[in-house]
Write an enzyme that holds these catalytic residues in place. Structure first.
Site, PDB file in Angstrom:
ATOM      1  N   ARG A 176       0.068  42.578  21.544  1.00 36.97           N
ATOM      2  CA  ARG A 176       1.211  42.653  22.455  1.00 36.97           C
ATOM      3  C   ARG A 176       0.880  43.715  23.487  1.00 36.97           C
ATOM      4  O   ARG A 176       0.970  44.904  23.198  1.00 36.97           O
ATOM      5  CB  ARG A 176       2.459  43.040  21.644  1.00 36.97           C
ATOM      6  CG  ARG A 176       3.778  42.836  22.347  1.00 36.97           C
ATOM      7  CD  ARG A 176       4.908  43.579  21.603  1.00 36.97           C
ATOM      8  NE  ARG A 176       4.866  44.983  21.928  1.00 36.97           N
ATOM      9  CZ  ARG A 176       5.346  45.957  21.157  1.00 36.97           C
ATOM     10  NH1 ARG A 176       5.903  45.690  19.997  1.00 36.97           N
ATOM     11  NH2 ARG A 176       5.276  47.210  21.550  1.00 36.97           N
ATOM     12  N   HIS A 201       7.822  45.814  23.391  1.00 38.52           N
ATOM     13  CA  HIS A 201       8.421  44.772  22.556  1.00 38.52           C
ATOM     14  C   HIS A 201       9.353  43.906  23.391  1.00 38.52           C
ATOM     15  O   HIS A 201       9.262  42.687  23.401  1.00 38.52           O
ATOM     16  CB  HIS A 201       9.175  45.405  21.395  1.00 38.52           C
ATOM     17  CG  HIS A 201      10.019  44.432  20.631  1.00 38.52           C
ATOM     18  ND1 HIS A 201       9.478  43.434  19.871  1.00 38.52           N
ATOM     19  CD2 HIS A 201      11.365  44.288  20.545  1.00 38.52           C
ATOM     20  CE1 HIS A 201      10.453  42.714  19.340  1.00 38.52           C
ATOM     21  NE2 HIS A 201      11.603  43.207  19.745  1.00 38.52           N
ATOM     22  N   TYR A 213       5.428  55.396  20.298  1.00 40.46           N
ATOM     23  CA  TYR A 213       4.761  55.118  19.034  1.00 40.46           C
ATOM     24  C   TYR A 213       3.310  54.629  19.127  1.00 40.46           C
ATOM     25  O   TYR A 213       2.689  54.410  18.104  1.00 40.46           O
ATOM     26  CB  TYR A 213       5.579  54.112  18.207  1.00 40.46           C
ATOM     27  CG  TYR A 213       5.910  52.823  18.931  1.00 40.46           C
ATOM     28  CD1 TYR A 213       4.987  51.794  18.999  1.00 40.46           C
ATOM     29  CD2 TYR A 213       7.152  52.636  19.533  1.00 40.46           C
ATOM     30  CE1 TYR A 213       5.285  50.611  19.663  1.00 40.46           C
ATOM     31  CE2 TYR A 213       7.463  51.458  20.198  1.00 40.46           C
ATOM     32  CZ  TYR A 213       6.537  50.452  20.258  1.00 40.46           C
ATOM     33  OH  TYR A 213       6.828  49.286  20.923  1.00 40.46           O
TER      34      TYR A 213
HETATM   35  C1  LIG Z   1      16.505  39.691  10.510  1.00 38.45           C
HETATM   36  C2  LIG Z   1      16.172  40.502  11.711  1.00 38.45           C
HETATM   37  N1  LIG Z   1      15.975  41.821  11.566  1.00 38.45           N
HETATM   38  C3  LIG Z   1      15.701  42.591  12.640  1.00 38.45           C
HETATM   39  C4  LIG Z   1      15.595  42.059  13.885  1.00 38.45           C
HETATM   40  C5  LIG Z   1      15.302  42.939  15.095  1.00 38.45           C
HETATM   41  N2  LIG Z   1      13.962  42.653  15.627  1.00 38.45           N
HETATM   42  C6  LIG Z   1      13.796  41.821  16.664  1.00 38.45           C
HETATM   43  S1  LIG Z   1      12.177  41.555  16.994  1.00 38.45           S
HETATM   44  C7  LIG Z   1      11.683  42.575  15.749  1.00 38.45           C
HETATM   45  C8  LIG Z   1      10.227  42.761  15.478  1.00 38.45           C
HETATM   46  C9  LIG Z   1       9.542  41.467  15.220  1.00 38.45           C
HETATM   47  O1  LIG Z   1       8.178  41.657  15.042  1.00 38.45           O
HETATM   48  P1  LIG Z   1       7.190  40.432  14.895  1.00 38.45           P
HETATM   49  O2  LIG Z   1       7.681  39.513  13.843  1.00 38.45           O
HETATM   50  O3  LIG Z   1       5.839  41.003  14.712  1.00 38.45           O
HETATM   51  O4  LIG Z   1       7.277  39.641  16.264  1.00 38.45           O
HETATM   52  P2  LIG Z   1       6.931  40.152  17.735  1.00 38.45           P
HETATM   53  O5  LIG Z   1       8.184  40.741  18.290  1.00 38.45           O
HETATM   54  O6  LIG Z   1       5.814  41.115  17.626  1.00 38.45           O
HETATM   55  O7  LIG Z   1       6.553  38.930  18.503  1.00 38.45           O
HETATM   56  C10 LIG Z   1      12.790  43.123  15.100  1.00 38.45           C
HETATM   57  C11 LIG Z   1      12.719  44.091  13.988  1.00 38.45           C
HETATM   58  C12 LIG Z   1      15.805  40.675  14.002  1.00 38.45           C
HETATM   59  N3  LIG Z   1      15.743  40.042  15.183  1.00 38.45           N
HETATM   60  N4  LIG Z   1      16.091  39.923  12.897  1.00 38.45           N
END
Ligand SMILES: Cc1ncc(C[n+]2csc(CCOP(=O)(O)OP(=O)(O)O)c2C)c(N)n1
Ligand SMILES: Cc1ncc(C[n+]2csc(CCOP(=O)(O)OP(=O)(O)O)c2C)c(N)n1
Ligand SMILES: [Mg+2]
Ligand SMILES: [Mg+2]
Lengths: 326, 386, 386, 326
Positions: free
Chosen positions: B277, B281, B290
């Site tokens: 990425r 985010h 971080y």
């Molecule tokens: C059940 C849930 N918990 C927390 C969140 C908040 N949240 C949104 S994106 C994210 C991180 C996701 O990381 P990843 O699965 O690696 O996907 P990326 O964003 O890197 O594409 C979090 C914690 C959420 N959307 N759903």
């Protein structure tokens, strides 16, 4: 130490810091609570000062977070868990409802479950789906849990202290759109009992009962109504389980009218219980039915519609007028 | 008040050892499937191959460039206040275009909230993706018009929907397949494991495509797993493969092979696309809290678009005219998106009462009527004021 | 109205193939760790060994016999109406006693609802286990007096509690460990996968001990998994091992080794004890609806108690006096349990308002008072009636 | 076909059989629903007659069951999902609340989610923990869901038909302790609308409102009260989302008194909403506050205490007396 002016966010941060500092058993757990300090920065700086043994970035799995917090509590720790947003507490709902809420009774009181589940909740920040909900009734209906929500910085500080010190599980709803609202916090004060309501403004014509983010709206409504010559009392409930009905009853038996305000959908929201119980307690005192102002029975709408969905000054005053018209 | 002053930080007897043990396996990264090196060199792989025409190769390049352009425009629109939020795919173009172009029309995609490049491959109008980020809807496109499901925000949920959909394909006797996208962070969610179990037990034709972009907001993959994710599949009874997620050719080849396996009735596959990425985010995030810039710079050298460009140039598959033509096309896309977003009207307030149920709901009807009357009361009093 | 008359049963093009593919890997069962054959012969294993005194061997036998006796008594008590329900461990004695006897006093156990044998090893009074099945409490023993947590009914939940507890052990710098019990059916729950992830990431000293008794109520393991469960661990970054769950020596050796690994700070292990639920799921269940008696009979030949008995006899480790003494002890246990259950009083109605919160709850207090007044009103009117 | 006498369990079984027979897209999914026919035998014989392509034994994972049912619905199927007991729906709560309830709105109506979630609920069968709960309010509060519960065999048959035919997700609560109660089922009748209440017994002095297992208790209470010369009307609500307030209001404006009865805890139970809304609608008609009889705010107690916990004849009549005393 004299009172300090700080935001709700800062008050929560200070309160968590104090707890970590005072009690080595207190732990902070959640997604991004470490270096990032949480997406709302409520745990800002804590990872740096207390280390990753105390401020724990967890895997992205809410059931796992609450489930392991329960295990840590059984080992003598006092975990304070952060759920990133209201809409993401549901993967943990099973652990909260079937385990956290019931384990003390299951053990006939022989173990303790001092777990705090922090949930930033409510709308008004223009967010995408799942980031603006008010699911407090879904926890308050469940026996074995305590559910609270502060509306101001001082309560944020003190209620968090009390929640962490409680040997019972506490679901701690943080009014996210008020995080940056400031207020006086006296860290040496003697705190108001955790589950007691407060009269936030005195009045004589009608009582507004609210908690969390809606207290501010109600205080504004009371100020606006005062300009029109109406005297509204505002009760800040602070606790949704248990609800301090005594304070509401006292207020209502004075004003004879009650409007309950919350962001959550009206249907089966906490306002339903307050209406039912106060009507039962004060049947002969009420000049009008208890009215409720809250969200509609629709999925929380997209951000561009949330101002229409959320109770605001106008809708509260409309309910006040309707109540006074009886 | 420092870390030393608290009891729980007294060095646990075995803490350092434990921590060490947890990290070791992650340290030596396993082989990736790669067909195009970061330097733009075509290499062979014993198991995976692609044989693309020059036109197809230029097509992949075009897809990636336009996707990046769209993404950049959306980021800019967020800064201008036209969107409330944007989740950029910057750096993940190869993973998305490679897998997206492996699909057949009748395949079905269940995305997270970041699959703008896959949406592009499916023919979803990019402006459709922006409604939820602007705050005018929660998605709202018809999933069936492009076999591209709505964005799902609750992490991991969609992997089960994908599995169920794939179970339906088996029941129908069709030979299409499903791709479920998810992130490295999502791999920790119970739902994803349950999707692995259901798809294995029912032998469902689903490809689990994880974009391991190294981060789940502020958490690096070590907070989610102890060994590389692709290995997880084996324990559920289906194959897992790690592919260079910045190599569009490898992503295409590996996804195609997994889809074919699914079509043959051999069940699910987990593809872990190892990528990065490059941006925050979302536009709400501040990665300086971080992670270091060094890391990002190291990954910039592996940029998915640049490496294909080098290859196209070296092999003379694309000429200057192609690149300038594409630049013009990019700008036009940017402009179209910008204008479409700015013209996107706010929904009517009454809209929140629509589409809550297919068969209606008495309480919603009652509240709709009350709301309409309440709204009208302002109009009335405004008139009275006249 | 038969299966042929409905559309969805038109033979899907690939359905048979798919179904076949799903079952193949399960078909050839992998090696089990075994130290004592069903015929009661002691065999060697390159990795696992136990070196027990005759007394210890007799002890294991005694544990199994008494556990089975207790279990049979509880089943009988259910038939007599003294218990509302009973979940029998019949057939799983070796898995439970072997693993239970591998534990140190300061280790901690998180059971399901069937670990009566483990409870026995922990020194939990068997009658304590019966309260919840009689319906006088939901467990109610003090988990800390024997480091044996309450029975957990919601499938899989306790694996996370175990993991959290183990994380606490690390923080405390202690070198004890935790065993989380669960079933083959439970392996499908998201919580179990999350427990694998958390324990791997935090390198928590927890042994996941799955009693694969082939059935989750009426569902055979093929409905839960496509490949043997112990293999799942590897994909989460820790070892998994399958042990003959009807071989008490192997269960002891394997669990001990996993516990030692945990103590050394090397993290979790998954132990799959391959065994068989010889009885019904619970006394409410009717297994004739879904399985044949042949299967049960085949497993009877592998009975965990008989094989140790054969060994003890052949090796002259136990004599007639031991066996008759044990029979007497068994009967005494049965009698004690029977009497204890029959004497178990119903809780006072007011008890339901107790122990809901450590710090009290105003609504509970209010309802307690209302209930007391309501109860008293009957006494009053009864008196009035006098 | 003439009316047949059958148990609620049999009526549900017949209704599922009819649905499988009529619509090839209907599927049955759940734990042990196949050869065993479910732990309550509601799906008895269906696996044998329709095969495992239609009657699907699933892995033991409720989130997975509901999540894959959603996927199957998106593919055009109409899954009828069985949750084995009330207390085991919580692992699926996230899929139900964040996906099943919201996906139709998320798609602006462009897809349909015809999923029925069957949940045997309530106490009275002497079961262990998690097997006797009444969590209906936790679903009724959530926008996007419909929640119903039959009280008799005919409704069981017909409401299941209607729930399966509905293009919306329906949470179908089955009164497990009434499974073996018999009644007439006319499979050729024209069914009562799914979300309309029914007056189960007419009366003039007070209205009892209930649903599911408590309708029988209310009918018994009405019979007992009749002996004492009190005429109670009993309304069988049948639907908890939406609630048919019109029928309740009509009844209450006739009797002027209302007692709501459910097994779920009173605090924030459906009775709260009914009390609040009927008080608002019929403020000047009520001679007494709406009273509520239900579970206490404690974890469902062990079986030997459930008779004290559950509303029974005496507690209902006590509330009737208290209401009439106003
Ligand atoms: C059940 C849930 N918990 C927390 C969140 C908040 N949240 C949104 S994106 C994210 C991180 C996701 O990381 P990843 O699965 O690696 O996907 P990326 O964003 O890197 O594409 C979090 C914690 C959420 N959307 N759903
Ligand atoms: C979350 C949840 N769903 C369903 C049930 C009902 N249930 C109780 S035991 C059981 C089967 C468990 O099988 P397994 O894990 O193999 O353990 P075993 O009973 O064979 O020891 C089921 C489905 C439950 N207790 N919890
Ligand atoms: Mg990621
Ligand atoms: Mg089993």
């Amino acid at each position: 130490m004299a009172a300090k002016n700080m935001s709700i966010a800062k008050a929560l941060n200070e309160s968590l810091r104090k707890a970590l500092d005072t009690d080595p058993k207190v732990l902070i757990m959640g997604e991004d609570v470490g270096k990032l300090g949480g997406v709302f920065r409520i745990t800002d700086g804590l990872h740096k000062d207390f280390g990753e043994g105390r401020v724990i970035d967890t895997p992205l799995a809410e059931s796992g977070i609450v489930g392991t917090a329960i295990g840590l509590a059984l080992r003598g720790y006092r975990p304070v868990v952060e759920i990133q947003f209201d809409g993401f507490v549901f993967p943990a709902y099973d652990q909260i409802v079937t385990q956290l809420a019931k384990m003390y009774a299951r053990a006939l009181g022989k173990i303790k479950l001092p777990v705090v589940v922090r949930i930033p909740y409510g709308g008004g920040i223009g967010a995408v789906e799942h980031h603006s909900e008010s699911p407090e009734a879904l926890f308050a209906h469940v026996a074995g849990l305590k559910v609270v929500s502060p509306s101001n910085a001082s309560d944020a500080y003190w209620m968090m202290q009390q929640a962490i010190q409680s040997d019972d599980p506490v679901i701690f709803f943080e009014p996210k759109r008020r995080y940056w609202d400031k207020g006086e916090v006296d860290t040496d004060a003697i705190p108001h009992p955790l589950h007691k309501a407060k009269v936030a403004r005195e009045g004589s014509d009608l009582t507004l009962a609210a908690y969390g983010p809606m207290v501010k709206v109600c205080l504004e409504a009371a100020a606006a109504a005062a300009d029109e010559g109406k005297s509204l009392e505002v009760v800040d409930l602070r606790s949704m389980s248990p609800i301090d009905f005594d304070t509401v009853q006292t207020s209502v038996e004075k004003t004879r009218r009650l409007v309950v305000v919350h962001e959550a959908p009206v249907f089966l929201g906490t306002g339903a219980e307050i209406a039912a119980r106060i009507t039962e307690r004060s049947f002969y005192h009420l000049e009008a039915p208890v009215l409720r102002v809250g969200g509609y029975h629709v999925p929380y709408p997209p951000a561009r519609l949330e101002d229409e969905y959320l109770p605001g000054l106008d809708r509260v005053l409309d309910a006040v007028d309707r109540s006074l018209a009886y | 008040m420092t870390v030393e002053s608290t009891a729980a930080t007294r060095k646990p007897r075995r803490s350092s050892k434990r921590a060490g043990a947890a990290k070791t396996p992650q340290a030596s990264e396993p082989q990736l499937v790669q067909l195009l090196t970061p330097e733009g060199e075509r290499i062979e792989h014993p198991e995976y191959e692609v044989d693309l025409t020059p036109e197809e190769l230029r097509g992949l390049y075009r897809d990636m460039v336009l996707t990046r352009r769209f993404d950049a425009e959306a980021t800019a629109l967020q800064r201008q206040g036209e969107l409330g939020l944007w989740a950029s795919l910057l750096g993940q173009e190869a993973a998305q275009i490679g897998s997206g172009r492996a699909l057949r029309d009748d395949d079905y995609v269940f995305p997270t909230y970041r699959e703008h490049g896959v949406a592009w491959c499916r023919g979803v109008d990019p402006t459709n993706l922006l409604g939820m980020f602007r705050g005018v809807n929660h998605g709202g496109w018809d999933p069936n018009s492009n076999n591209f499901h709505l964005y799902t925000i609750v992490i991991g949920s969609q992997t089960l929907h994908a599995t169920g959909y794939a179970m339906g394909i088996v029941k129908d006797g069709a030979d299409s397949a499903v791709v479920a996208y998810f992130g490295d962070g999502a791999s920790s969610q119970g739902d994803v494991a349950e999707a692995f179990t259901f798809s294995a037990v029912y032998n469902a034709p689903v490809v689990f495509f994880c974009q391991n972009n190294q981060w789940a907001i502020s958490e690096p993959t070590e907070k989610q797993m102890r060994v590389p994710l692709y290995q997880r599949a084996q324990g559920f009874g289906f194959p897992g493969v790690r592919v260079d997620g910045n190599d569009v050719l490898a992503c295409l080849a590996v996804t195609k092979s997994a889809l074919e396996r699914a079509r043959r009735g051999e069940g699910p596959t987990l593809v872990e696309a190892y990528t990065y990425r490059m941006g925050a985010h979302t536009t709400s995030d501040d990665p300086t809290k971080y992670r270091t810039d060094d890391e990002r710079q190291a990954w910039e050298a592996k940029d998915p678009i640049q490496r294909l460009k080098t290859y196209l140039e070296k092999q003379k598959i694309a000429d200057e005219a192609f690149f300038t033509g594409l630049e013009t096309e990019s700008e036009a896309l940017g402009k179209r998106v910008r204008e479409a977003v700015r013209a996107m009207p706010d929904p009517d307030a009454m809209a929140m009462f629509e589409n809550t149920h297919a068969d209606g709901h008495a309480l919603v009807d009652e509240e709709r009527a009350q709301f309409a009357a309440y709204q009208a009361s302002f109009a009335d009093s405004a008139e009275e004021g006249n």
